[in-house]
Scaffold this motif. Sequence first.
Motif, PDB file in Angstrom:
ATOM      1  N   TYR A 126       0.876  -1.167   0.000  1.00  0.00           N
ATOM      2  CA  TYR A 126       0.000   0.000   0.000  1.00  0.00           C
ATOM      3  C   TYR A 126       0.914   1.218   0.000  1.00  0.00           C
ATOM      4  N   THR A 127       0.811   2.058  -1.028  1.00  0.00           N
ATOM      5  CA  THR A 127       1.739   3.189  -1.174  1.00  0.00           C
ATOM      6  C   THR A 127       1.150   4.526  -0.753  1.00  0.00           C
ATOM      7  N   GLY A 128      -0.106   4.544  -0.345  1.00  0.00           N
ATOM      8  CA  GLY A 128      -0.667   5.766   0.203  1.00  0.00           C
ATOM      9  C   GLY A 128      -2.000   6.135  -0.398  1.00  0.00           C
ATOM     10  N   THR A 129      -2.538   7.230   0.134  1.00  0.00           N
ATOM     11  CA  THR A 129      -3.799   7.761  -0.345  1.00  0.00           C
ATOM     12  C   THR A 129      -3.679   9.271  -0.468  1.00  0.00           C
ATOM     13  N   ALA A 130      -4.468   9.837  -1.354  1.00  0.00           N
ATOM     14  CA  ALA A 130      -4.445  11.288  -1.564  1.00  0.00           C
ATOM     15  C   ALA A 130      -5.749  11.705  -2.216  1.00  0.00           C
ATOM     16  N   THR A 131      -6.078  12.975  -2.035  1.00  0.00           N
ATOM     17  CA  THR A 131      -7.195  13.565  -2.765  1.00  0.00           C
ATOM     18  C   THR A 131      -6.592  14.369  -3.904  1.00  0.00           C
ATOM     19  N   ASP A 132      -6.967  14.043  -5.149  1.00  0.00           N
ATOM     20  CA  ASP A 132      -6.386  14.727  -6.299  1.00  0.00           C
ATOM     21  C   ASP A 132      -7.045  16.100  -6.494  1.00  0.00           C
ATOM     22  N   PRO A 133      -6.530  16.926  -7.424  1.00  0.00           N
ATOM     23  CA  PRO A 133      -7.076  18.274  -7.625  1.00  0.00           C
ATOM     24  C   PRO A 133      -8.544  18.306  -8.045  1.00  0.00           C
ATOM     25  N   PHE A 134      -9.086  17.165  -8.457  1.00  0.00           N
ATOM     26  CA  PHE A 134     -10.482  17.102  -8.892  1.00  0.00           C
ATOM     27  C   PHE A 134     -11.394  16.583  -7.786  1.00  0.00           C
ATOM     28  N   GLY A 135     -10.833  16.389  -6.588  1.00  0.00           N
ATOM     29  CA  GLY A 135     -11.621  15.929  -5.457  1.00  0.00           C
ATOM     30  C   GLY A 135     -11.774  14.423  -5.359  1.00  0.00           C
ATOM     31  N   ASN A 136     -11.089  13.674  -6.220  1.00  0.00           N
ATOM     32  CA  ASN A 136     -11.152  12.212  -6.181  1.00  0.00           C
ATOM     33  C   ASN A 136     -10.252  11.677  -5.077  1.00  0.00           C
ATOM     34  N   ARG A 138      -7.946   8.883  -3.903  1.00  0.00           N
ATOM     35  CA  ARG A 138      -7.142   7.862  -4.579  1.00  0.00           C
ATOM     36  C   ARG A 138      -6.391   7.011  -3.572  1.00  0.00           C
ATOM     37  N   VAL A 139      -6.193   5.761  -3.952  1.00  0.00           N
ATOM     38  CA  VAL A 139      -5.367   4.854  -3.173  1.00  0.00           C
ATOM     39  C   VAL A 139      -4.331   4.257  -4.124  1.00  0.00           C
ATOM     40  N   GLY A 140      -3.108   4.044  -3.629  1.00  0.00           N
ATOM     41  CA  GLY A 140      -2.037   3.492  -4.448  1.00  0.00           C
ATOM     42  C   GLY A 140      -1.567   2.147  -3.941  1.00  0.00           C
ATOM     43  N   LEU A 141      -1.303   1.242  -4.874  1.00  0.00           N
ATOM     44  CA  LEU A 141      -0.808  -0.095  -4.570  1.00  0.00           C
ATOM     45  C   LEU A 141       0.224  -0.483  -5.618  1.00  0.00           C
ATOM     46  N   GLU A 142       1.271  -1.180  -5.182  1.00  0.00           N
ATOM     47  CA  GLU A 142       2.275  -1.701  -6.117  1.00  0.00           C
ATOM     48  C   GLU A 142       2.543  -3.151  -5.764  1.00  0.00           C
ATOM     49  N   GLY A 143       2.638  -3.986  -6.792  1.00  0.00           N
ATOM     50  CA  GLY A 143       2.898  -5.392  -6.543  1.00  0.00           C
ATOM     51  C   GLY A 143       3.619  -6.061  -7.675  1.00  0.00           C
ATOM     52  N   SER A 144       4.105  -7.274  -7.399  1.00  0.00           N
ATOM     53  CA  SER A 144       4.745  -8.058  -8.453  1.00  0.00           C
ATOM     54  C   SER A 144       4.695  -9.533  -8.083  1.00  0.00           C
ATOM     55  N   VAL A 145       4.811 -10.346  -9.113  1.00  0.00           N
ATOM     56  CA  VAL A 145       4.841 -11.793  -8.929  1.00  0.00           C
ATOM     57  C   VAL A 145       5.613 -12.398 -10.097  1.00  0.00           C
ATOM     58  N   VAL A 146       6.360 -13.454  -9.818  1.00  0.00           N
ATOM     59  CA  VAL A 146       7.061 -14.192 -10.869  1.00  0.00           C
ATOM     60  C   VAL A 146       6.219 -15.419 -11.210  1.00  0.00           C
ATOM     61  N   ILE A 147       5.923 -15.572 -12.502  1.00  0.00           N
ATOM     62  CA  ILE A 147       5.178 -16.748 -12.956  1.00  0.00           C
ATOM     63  C   ILE A 147       6.030 -17.500 -13.977  1.00  0.00           C
ATOM     64  N   ASN A 148       5.701 -18.751 -14.177  1.00  0.00           N
ATOM     65  CA  ASN A 148       6.297 -19.537 -15.248  1.00  0.00           C
ATOM     66  C   ASN A 148       5.290 -19.550 -16.391  1.00  0.00           C
TER      67      ASN A 148
END
Length: 183
Positions: A126-136, A138-148
């Motif tokens: 979870y990388t954070g939350t913010a209210t953008d200039p348009f009043g939305n 937002r929540v941020g997420l980053e992830g990764s996975v290795v698949i075959n």
Amino acid sequence: MSNEYAALSGDYTIDTAHSRVGFVARHAMVTKVRGSFDEFEGSIHIDGETPEKSSGKVTIQAKSINTRNSQRDDHLRSNDFLDMDNQPEITFASTGIRQTGDAEFVVSGDLSIRGVTKPVEIAFEYTGTATDPFGNERVGLEGSVVINRKDFGVSWNAALEGGGVLVSEKVTLEIEVSAIKNG
């Protein structure tokens, strides 16, 4: 998530203009090729008090693969790889979530590529939350996975003269999400 995350509870739509679904694969045993999928959509339900009740799903258009090389992209769209004519969508639907750290989570789910569905576990931060200039909100997420990729029937390859193969079996999927809270 602790009670400080309770305000995040709700339904979100992934903002595809500010999100990325990408991948990295080793090429010719010596370098990495990076790419992304330019057309996708998804939603997230966050339960800030009980993260295990959260969920998410994403649908990716296979034809939207982009490695910045049209000849390679055409090959990746073909039956040798993604078989987009017969399997136009790549999907992921969560089946479970567990918190592993203050802002770290493992999302279990079903990944479908080329019509083959397999369970995967994706580590997210979870990388954070913010209210953008348009009043939305937002929540941020980053992830990764290795698949075959062979697990999903993506088995084409070419042998190299000096040994090894042209395309690695292991592919890292990279997910960077900015999602907007609905309504």
